[in-house]
Write an enzyme that holds these catalytic residues in place. Structure first.
Site, PDB file in Angstrom:
ATOM      1  N   ASP A 117      78.164  23.709  59.840  1.00 21.33           N
ATOM      2  CA  ASP A 117      79.015  22.712  59.198  1.00 21.33           C
ATOM      3  C   ASP A 117      79.489  21.660  60.193  1.00 21.33           C
ATOM      4  O   ASP A 117      80.263  21.958  61.094  1.00 21.33           O
ATOM      5  CB  ASP A 117      80.218  23.418  58.577  1.00 21.33           C
ATOM      6  CG  ASP A 117      81.079  22.491  57.740  1.00 21.33           C
ATOM      7  OD1 ASP A 117      80.640  21.360  57.475  1.00 21.33           O
ATOM      8  OD2 ASP A 117      82.177  22.911  57.351  1.00 21.33           O
ATOM      9  N   ASP A 350      77.938  14.804  56.760  1.00 22.45           N
ATOM     10  CA  ASP A 350      78.389  16.184  56.580  1.00 22.45           C
ATOM     11  C   ASP A 350      77.272  17.095  56.085  1.00 22.45           C
ATOM     12  O   ASP A 350      76.832  16.995  54.943  1.00 22.45           O
ATOM     13  CB  ASP A 350      79.556  16.211  55.591  1.00 22.45           C
ATOM     14  CG  ASP A 350      80.109  17.609  55.370  1.00 22.45           C
ATOM     15  OD1 ASP A 350      79.876  18.485  56.220  1.00 22.45           O
ATOM     16  OD2 ASP A 350      80.770  17.822  54.353  1.00 22.45           O
TER      17      ASP A 350
END
Length: 469
Positions: A117, A350
């Site tokens: 992440d 992201d």
């Protein structure tokens, strides 16, 4: 961001009903956009000019069915209440339409599958014997949280040491909450090992897992870490936040990589895999110290990361005034886009978000160009589309360089209806009003088409067009 992190835990969803109301006045950072004035530079060939091959590359080992919480987070994010013996590249794995890219991580000699992440900062793993709750704070059996292992056992690690008198607590906009103690231990990804890395090991979780991952590898900035100088989670606030170096910055500080950047190449599935497979191996690479080992074209640009200053910064840590990998988007190009004017294009890169979330006018105008047009589902507020619709072109311009998005990324199967027909959504969704302070997201739909090389030390991101695959 993967689950759209709220840096300080408000704690209402898990313990608030038992412990009383939290002091929400101290529960949020005061964000002020800090625009860097660096000039974007076009790179005619990123590999040859300034991005060497990585020291360590590990494959994304799997793509797992994205956790329920990821789907729940979609509306919230839109603002609607090769390896060698010492491989510096790891393989990433993943899952059906909602991808969660995973890789294997060793913590204190114990192996786990963790989600990669770039939209959060902590590397955490659930602790053995944890207590599970639903999102309303009601106790549940451990299997309801659906972690992929029994959890980390501090007593089984020869290198673990507790981080005394602190606590980890984090909440995500979908209502998930994790809290508990913190330790330091050796963390290894591929051939890259970091000693004495801060690792939260939560003992309480309100979590909607996928049955495979046991935590998260956070690759964002120190400013987004969520460890606090208190053992009482209800007292966590910006005033007692402890800013520490996330995993990759620790590797840089310990001189475990030659260059201060990491690189990610996310592969797309075929539509059939997305629709039918629950676990898809070998879907790209996470590389440390250089560019990920996939074929690229000469279309490349390096742009500054736009930061946010807060009342909580710590001098001496690279990127301490940065939170996410936010870049400025010059324009979106698609049929009819000349009629769309947007005022705010601050956009986060992201890996933890599947689709792109763009300003409302962009999403609406693009949805209208599908044949037949995509329409908003009244229940999910997502743009749904016929799975066999004709997809219009779409490209994103950043730093003066234009990066097209493959049409295969713009229709995603998300499940079945009552008649067993496949439901599809568009890869470009409504990210909310285009106004000052708004932040949008370039998720996996965009990232499938580029190699993204993140330099958190110098505050830069390099985007390099991938060769067709």
């Amino acid at each position: 961001m993967a689950r759209d992190v709220i840096p300080i835990l408000s704690f209402l969803s898990l313990l608030g009903a038992r412990a009383g109301a939290t002091n929400t006045e101290n529960s949020n950072f005061n964000f002020v956009r800090h625009v860097r004035s660096l000039t974007p530079r076009a790179d005619s060939e990123a590999v040859a000019l300034h991005l060497p091959q990585a020291d360590v590359s590990v494959p994304f080992g799997a793509k797992t069915p994205r956790r329920k919480s990821k789907r729940l987070a979609l509306a919230a994010l839109r603002g609607r209440d090769t390896s060698s013996s010492r491989s510096d590249t790891v393989v990433l794995d993943g899952s059906d339409s909602d991808f969660e890219y995973l890789t294997n991580v060793t913590i204190g000699g114990q192996k786990f599958s963790l989600s990669v992440d770039t939209g959060s900062s902590d590397t955490w793993v659930i602790q053995q014997g944890f207590s599970c709750f639903d999102l309303d704070g009601n106790p549940q059996s451990q299997d309801v949280c659906a972690f992929g292992s029994g959890g980390f056992n501090p007593n089984a690690s020869k290198t673990f040491a507790p981080f005394p008198d602190v606590s980890f607590n984090i909440t995500y906009t979908d209502g998930e909450v994790l809290l508990g103690p913190v330790g330091v231990d050796t963390v290894t990804i591929g051939g890259l090992s970091v000693e004495k890395q801060v690792v939260p090991i939560p003992t309480h979780a309100a979590y909607l897992g996928d049955g495979i991952n046991s935590g998260i590898i956070g690759l964002s900035f120190p400013g987004g870490t969520t460890v606090f100088n208190t053992t009482d989670p209800l007292k966590a606030s910006k005033a007692n936040q402890i800013i520490y170096s996330p995993f990759f910055l620790s590797a840089v500080e310990q001189k475990q990589v030659k260059n201060p950047y990491f690189s990610i190449a996310l592969d797309r599935d075929s539509f059939e895999q997305e629709e039918n497979d629950t676990f898809d191996p070998n879907l790209g690479f996470l590389s440390f110290g250089g560019i990920a080992p996939v074929p690229v074209l000469k279309n490349s640009v390096t742009v500054p990361i736009q930061g946010f200053s807060t009342m909580t910064t710590q001098k001496g840590l690279p990127g301490s005034n940065l939170f996410f990998y936010t870049v400025d988007v010059d324009s979106y190009t698609f049929p009819g886009s000349d009629k769309v004017i947007t005022a705010n294009n601050s956009t986060v890169l992201d890996t933890g978000t599947t689709v792109n979330f763009f300003p409302s006018p962009v999403a609406a105008a693009y949805a209208a160009q599908f044949s037949p047009p995509a329409v908003v589902d009244p229940n999910t507020l997502l743009y749904t589309v016929a799975c066999n619709a004709t997809v219009p072109d779409f490209a994103v311009t950043i730093g003066g360089k234009t990066f097209p998005i493959d049409k295969r990324d713009q229709i995603l199967p998300t499940g079945k209806d009552a008649d067993n027909n496949t439901i599809c959504i568009t890869g470009t969704q409504d990210g909310g009003a285009d106004q000052a302070g708004a932040v949008f997201i370039l998720g996996d739909v965009f990232l499938h088409n580029v190699v993204t090389t993140f330099n958190p030390v110098d505050g830069e991101v390099t985007l390099t067009q991938r060769a067709p695959y």
